[in-house]
Design a protein around this motif. Structure first.
Motif, PDB file in Angstrom:
ATOM      1  N   TRP A 221      12.971  67.849  35.472  1.00 25.31           N
ATOM      2  CA  TRP A 221      12.072  68.453  34.494  1.00 25.31           C
ATOM      3  C   TRP A 221      10.841  67.587  34.294  1.00 25.31           C
ATOM      4  O   TRP A 221      10.831  66.399  34.599  1.00 25.31           O
ATOM      5  CB  TRP A 221      12.787  68.655  33.155  1.00 25.31           C
ATOM      6  CG  TRP A 221      13.210  67.381  32.485  1.00 25.31           C
ATOM      7  CD1 TRP A 221      14.285  66.616  32.768  1.00 25.31           C
ATOM      8  CD2 TRP A 221      12.520  66.700  31.407  1.00 25.31           C
ATOM      9  NE1 TRP A 221      14.337  65.529  31.959  1.00 25.31           N
ATOM     10  CE2 TRP A 221      13.274  65.544  31.102  1.00 25.31           C
ATOM     11  CE3 TRP A 221      11.352  66.966  30.683  1.00 25.31           C
ATOM     12  CZ2 TRP A 221      12.899  64.676  30.096  1.00 25.31           C
ATOM     13  CZ3 TRP A 221      10.989  66.092  29.680  1.00 25.31           C
ATOM     14  CH2 TRP A 221      11.757  64.962  29.390  1.00 25.31           C
ATOM     15  N   PRO A 224       5.997  69.640  28.887  1.00 29.33           N
ATOM     16  CA  PRO A 224       5.225  70.896  28.908  1.00 29.33           C
ATOM     17  C   PRO A 224       3.818  70.676  29.447  1.00 29.33           C
ATOM     18  O   PRO A 224       3.199  69.642  29.233  1.00 29.33           O
ATOM     19  CB  PRO A 224       5.202  71.316  27.438  1.00 29.33           C
ATOM     20  CG  PRO A 224       6.339  70.603  26.814  1.00 29.33           C
ATOM     21  CD  PRO A 224       6.506  69.315  27.549  1.00 29.33           C
ATOM     22  N   THR A 230      -1.064  75.689  36.165  1.00 26.67           N
ATOM     23  CA  THR A 230       0.088  76.245  36.871  1.00 26.67           C
ATOM     24  C   THR A 230       0.757  75.119  37.641  1.00 26.67           C
ATOM     25  O   THR A 230       0.180  74.564  38.573  1.00 26.67           O
ATOM     26  CB  THR A 230      -0.347  77.347  37.848  1.00 26.67           C
ATOM     27  OG1 THR A 230      -1.012  78.372  37.117  1.00 26.67           O
ATOM     28  CG2 THR A 230       0.870  77.928  38.568  1.00 26.67           C
ATOM     29  N   ALA A 232       4.652  73.684  39.291  1.00 29.27           N
ATOM     30  CA  ALA A 232       5.953  74.145  39.765  1.00 29.27           C
ATOM     31  C   ALA A 232       6.729  72.942  40.270  1.00 29.27           C
ATOM     32  O   ALA A 232       6.162  71.954  40.720  1.00 29.27           O
ATOM     33  CB  ALA A 232       5.803  75.185  40.878  1.00 29.27           C
ATOM     34  N   PRO A 249      15.720  78.148  37.401  1.00 29.04           N
ATOM     35  CA  PRO A 249      15.063  77.506  36.245  1.00 29.04           C
ATOM     36  C   PRO A 249      16.103  76.875  35.332  1.00 29.04           C
ATOM     37  O   PRO A 249      17.221  77.366  35.180  1.00 29.04           O
ATOM     38  CB  PRO A 249      14.333  78.677  35.577  1.00 29.04           C
ATOM     39  CG  PRO A 249      14.167  79.690  36.653  1.00 29.04           C
ATOM     40  CD  PRO A 249      15.370  79.572  37.532  1.00 29.04           C
ATOM     41  N   THR A 251      16.598  73.927  31.746  1.00 24.17           N
ATOM     42  CA  THR A 251      16.104  73.018  30.700  1.00 24.17           C
ATOM     43  C   THR A 251      17.212  72.032  30.386  1.00 24.17           C
ATOM     44  O   THR A 251      18.373  72.444  30.251  1.00 24.17           O
ATOM     45  CB  THR A 251      15.722  73.798  29.435  1.00 24.17           C
ATOM     46  OG1 THR A 251      14.691  74.725  29.765  1.00 24.17           O
ATOM     47  CG2 THR A 251      15.217  72.834  28.354  1.00 24.17           C
ATOM     48  N   THR A 262       9.247  72.233  31.564  1.00 24.07           N
ATOM     49  CA  THR A 262       9.419  72.909  32.851  1.00 24.07           C
ATOM     50  C   THR A 262      10.513  72.192  33.630  1.00 24.07           C
ATOM     51  O   THR A 262      10.456  70.978  33.795  1.00 24.07           O
ATOM     52  CB  THR A 262       8.104  72.876  33.651  1.00 24.07           C
ATOM     53  OG1 THR A 262       7.085  73.526  32.891  1.00 24.07           O
ATOM     54  CG2 THR A 262       8.281  73.576  34.992  1.00 24.07           C
TER      55      THR A 262
END
Length: 909
Positions: A221, A224, A230, A232, A249, A251, A262
């Motif tokens: 991760w 934020p 953008t 990834a 995905p 968390t 992310t």
């Protein structure tokens, strides 16, 4: 480059988790910031760094008014998000939030009892910086809020982060409480650190020891990102490409942030070949390129594999020898226990080796070993231990009664491993020319009678049988062997041997051929033929045999000429060869040949060398000696070549050259790539760059980039290349950095400004005398002005009624392409020769002139204050960057209507 919210060092992580655990149910928990926000002290006047509620103590269930990180890391040039949440619980339900302000480099003002600093965003006044806004989503400068709970988003988004943006930031919160004396004022500080690269992704949990066969989940991760960015995440490594791997995905379960972090997870089944492999989490920007990554080496525990039994010495072994059985395997962690079995029976040994001091026949069989570690136990495939022993229980068996004329077969029986291949017979102590296990006599004669013995032989030993009595009849009387092909013969030639036997009864049905007294073949006729080969060069016999016995011929030596069987090259010394550290000797050796005399030739890269003989000496050696060498050995029968021997001569850097791109002459703010070209073996592993004899730096590649160079970067450059052999420097290359046109103009205007200031004092003193002189000269003839002089252009009286007005721009700047003298004003002053540049034009702003009209074209008369003086000098001086007069015209041109024109490059009012 994408946006990255924040980062925290491992030393502060426990404190963060502890603070999150102590938070109230309504308090958002931050995943990556450190410590607690400023202003956590209770009571009194807030000290610099915190502002507390004005009255009363907050309810115990209320969280801090502002929750956010104390430290944030951002990449240079990226967009950074400073997460922030506010909660107005302490001020009572329904509290309004009248003001939120973000300040850069806040300083507490004791007089104002408030924080001052660079204002980035204010929700009360609407003031905002062009690169900042409040809130992750929604309209700019409007914090998102949940009116029912009194919570909202106060995050700060700062775009295009620069190095000077690093430092302290502060959030000022003001809220009107619904309870008496519950107005809320709070200040939260955040430190922004700016780095050259974005923060690397985080792995959770940190991969430790994995177990083969157990499904493993790893997470990755990043904090934020800004809404407009953008980013990834992606996995890279053998574990991410294994069959059944699943990426989705994710968390971290113990992290709750706003906005959410992310993250992605990886589910896979680790196997033994993932051990020591790397697993990377890649952070990619909007263009798909990797901007940061985190890599870990996996440690996978797996059960023993490739379990096998090794026998030393290798099977088969001779009886009585010492034998060691070893159990080998590959396991992580290593195996800690072993067990053994022989033909299915468990042995008492628990070690990885079994020692048989004196191996017996009973020790032969199929062995298994079992290796055990913390993951499991695996058995090996069976390994056969075969024990060889000499012949035993040798005896002669007679299969039929012995009578003259009868057929008698004598058999030699024994027990041996490996089975006996050779047998010998004797009659009354005399060795018989027979080597098989059976001796067939037919027809039996009296002369054949006697005491027989047989001897059995295998690779281990020999044993004799007890004597057995038998009557033996006569065999062929003689045998003679002749060769039908001239000797010696060349390899590949057809050879024929002829055997002549004497009288025998019964006549022999076959002839047996021996080579070196060992059985070679049987033929029906007297001729034995074969192709001559090196292995056929031996002593031959023929044996005449019947049921009664056999007779051998005298030996005949067959000589076969053949070329050398093999050739090879020996190098001395061996290992790495360095140029100049010789000599190096190559020696050509050959296998057996007949005849043994031969010549030796040398070849390099397919070309014949002038050298001959068994030794080739390279005294240097030199780099040119690198290549593939072959030696050829030749005799009268043929030739043999050795396998190629490759010499790789190592040498230090040579022909070092520094090549700048785009060249040696560049303009400032240009990036210059310095390429260090070199010839070396092995290739250089280090490069060092110098400017004017001082070190610029070191690198493992042959490229050094000077980014955005200034004129101070001019100088003599060179590079130094180093490999494991030596170092060498390139010749100096002089790189000259020139000013750009913009820099030249800027410095020119700066010099003109200094000159104008100096001429201003002189112009003021001579202003009136100069004006009167110019008027007098204009009335008489066209004046000649020196290039270094100063003149004033004054309107003639009376002023023409239709004087053109100069164009004005939005910033009160007047640009003249030409200035035309009004009619009747007389000739315009001109210079002799080239254009003259004037530095100062003085305006007379005295009060007495106010009634006489302006002294200059388009310049208002009367005194002007400093506030209205655009040039900032306040004394009526007009400064011009350049004032140019056109070349003088002829009287015909003046009379023709061209007029007196004064050209100005730029005139600023």
């Amino acid at each position: 480059m994408g946006a990255f919210g924040g980062e925290v060092g491992p030393r502060k992580w426990r404190r963060v988790l502890g603070e999150m655990d102590r938070g109230a149910p309504h308090c958002s928990r931050g995943p990556w910031w450190t410590g607690s926000p400023p202003g956590s002290a209770a009571g009194g006047v807030p000290a610099p760094g915190s502002l507390l509620p004005l009255a009363g103590a907050a309810p115990a269930s209320c969280p801090k008014p502002v929750t956010g990180p104390e430290e944030v890391v951002a990449g240079l040039g990226s967009c950074v998000l400073i997460p922030c949440r506010y909660n107005l619980c302490q001020a009572g339900p329904g509290t309004r939030l009248p003001a939120l302000r973000w300040l850069q480099k806040p300083v507490y003002d004791h007089g104002r009892r408030d924080y001052l600093g660079g204002l980035l965003v204010s929700t009360s006044t609407g003031a905002t910086s062009s690169r900042a806004r409040i809130g992750v989503a929604g309209p700019p400068h409007a914090p998102t809020a949940d009116t029912a709970s009194g919570e909202g988003d106060c995050s700060l988004v700062l775009s295009h982060v620069r190095a000077e943006d690093a430092g302290e930031y502060g959030l000022r919160l003001e809220a009107n409480g619904t309870r008496p004396n519950r107005d809320l004022r709070w200040f939260h500080k955040v430190v922004l650190n700016v780095t050259d690269a974005p923060p690397a992704p985080r792995l959770w949990p940190d991969p430790q020891h994995l177990t083969e066969g157990r499904i493993t989940t790893l997470g990755c991760w990043v904090p934020p990102a800004c809404p407009e960015d953008t980013v990834a995440l992606a996995w890279d490594g053998p574990a991410s490409r294994v069959a059944g791997a699943k990426v989705q995905p994710w968390t971290p379960p113990d992290l709750t942030v706003f906005p959410p972090a992310t993250g992605i997870s990886l589910d896979f089944n680790p196997t033994w070949y993932h051990d020591k492999s790397n697993l990377s989490c890649l952070l990619r920007g909007a263009d798909g390129k990797t901007v940061a990554q985190t890599t870990r080496q996996l440690q996978v525990h797996y059960a023993p594999r490739d379990v096998r039994v090794e026998v030393m010495p290798t099977s088969p072994v001779h009886e009585g020898r010492q034998v060691t059985l070893s159990c080998h395997d590959s396991a992580n962690p290593p195996s800690f226990a072993y067990s053994w079995s022989l033909n299915g029976l468990v042995l008492p040994s628990r070690m990885d080796k079994v020692l048989l001091q004196s191996v017996q026949v009973r020790d032969g069989g199929a062995y298994h070993c079992h290796a055990t570690n913390i993951v499991g136990t695996i058995a090996s495939h069976p390994t056969i231990l075969e024990v060889y022993y000499a012949p035993r229980d040798v005896r002669v068996e007679v299969t039929s009664p012995v009578h003259e004329g009868w057929e008698v077969t004598l058999k030699c029986r024994d027990s041996a491993n490996p089975p006996s291949r050779t047998y010998a017979w004797s009659l009354e102590g005399q060795i018989l020319p027979h080597s098989s296990a059976q001796l067939r006599l037919w027809p039996v004669r009296e002369a054949d009678g006697g005491s027989y013995r047989c001897q059995a032989t295998n690779v281990i030993g020999t044993a004799d049988s007890p004597p057995t009595l038998l009557e033996v009849y006569y065999r062929p009387r003689n045998a003679t062997l002749t060769v039908l092909t001239p000797l010696p013969v060349l390899a590949g030639t057809h050879v024929s041997l002829h055997c002549e036997l004497g009288l025998a009864h019964p006549p022999p049905s076959t002839i047996q051929w021996l080579r070196n007294d060992r059985h070679e073949a049987n033929t029906i006729g007297p001729t034995f033929s074969f192709i001559a080969e090196p292995t056929r060069a031996s002593t031959y016999r023929c044996v005449g045999q019947n049921v009664a016995g056999s007779t051998q011929s005298p030996p005949l030596a067959v000589i076969v000429w053949y070329p050398p069987q093999a050739a090879w090259v020996r190098q001395s010394p061996r290992g790495e060869l360095v140029a100049g550290r010789g000599p190096v000797r190559l020696r050509c050796e050959a296998g057996v040949a007949e005849p043994p005399l031969y010549n030796i030739s040398w070849f390099k890269g397919g070309e014949r060398l002038p050298a001959s003989g068994p030794n080739l000496l390279l005294p240097g050696p030199e780099p040119a000696d690198t290549g593939t060498y072959i030696c050829e050995v030749r005799n009268v029968a043929g030739a043999a070549r050795s396998a190629p021997t490759t010499l790789n001569i190592l040498f230090g850097p040579r022909s070092v050259e520094l090549v700048p791109e785009p060249g040696e002459d560049v303009y400032e703010m240009t990036s210059v790539a310095l390429h260090c070209r070199v010839s070396a073996q092995p290739l250089p592993d280090a490069f060092e760059w110098f400017r004017d004899g001082r070190t610029l730096g070191r690198a493992s590649k042959d490229l050094w980039v000077l980014r955005a160079v200034g004129i101070q970067a001019s100088g003599r450059y060179r590079c130094r290349a180093t490999n494991s052999i030596a170092s060498a420097d390139s010749p100096d290359v002089t790189i000259t950095v020139y000013y750009t046109r913009a820099t030249i103009l800027r410095k020119t205007f700066l010099g003109l400004g200094v000159g104008l200031s100096s001429l201003l004092l002189l112009g003021t003193l001579g202003c009136f005398l100069r004006r009167r002189w110019q008027r007098q000269m204009a009335a008489d003839e066209e004046p000649v002005v020196e290039p270094s002089g100063t003149f004033f252009l004054r309107n003639k009286k009376p002023r023409p009624p239709a004087s053109p007005q100069p164009p004005h721009t939005a910033d009160d700047t007047i640009s003249y392409s030409s200035l035309v003298s009004p009619p009747g004003s007389g000739p315009v002053p001109r210079v002799q020769g080239d254009t003259v540049v004037y530095s100062i034009l003085k305006r007379n702003d005295g009060a007495a002139k106010a009634t006489e009209g302006p002294d200059y074209e388009n310049v208002p008369s009367g005194p002007r204050g400093r506030a209205g003086d655009r040039d900032g000098d306040g004394d009526g001086t007009l400064l011009y960057a350049a004032l140019a007069l056109s070349p003088p015209v002829t009287p015909q041109e003046h009379a023709g209507g061209m007029g007196d024109t004064v050209e100005y490059a730029a005139l600023r009012h």
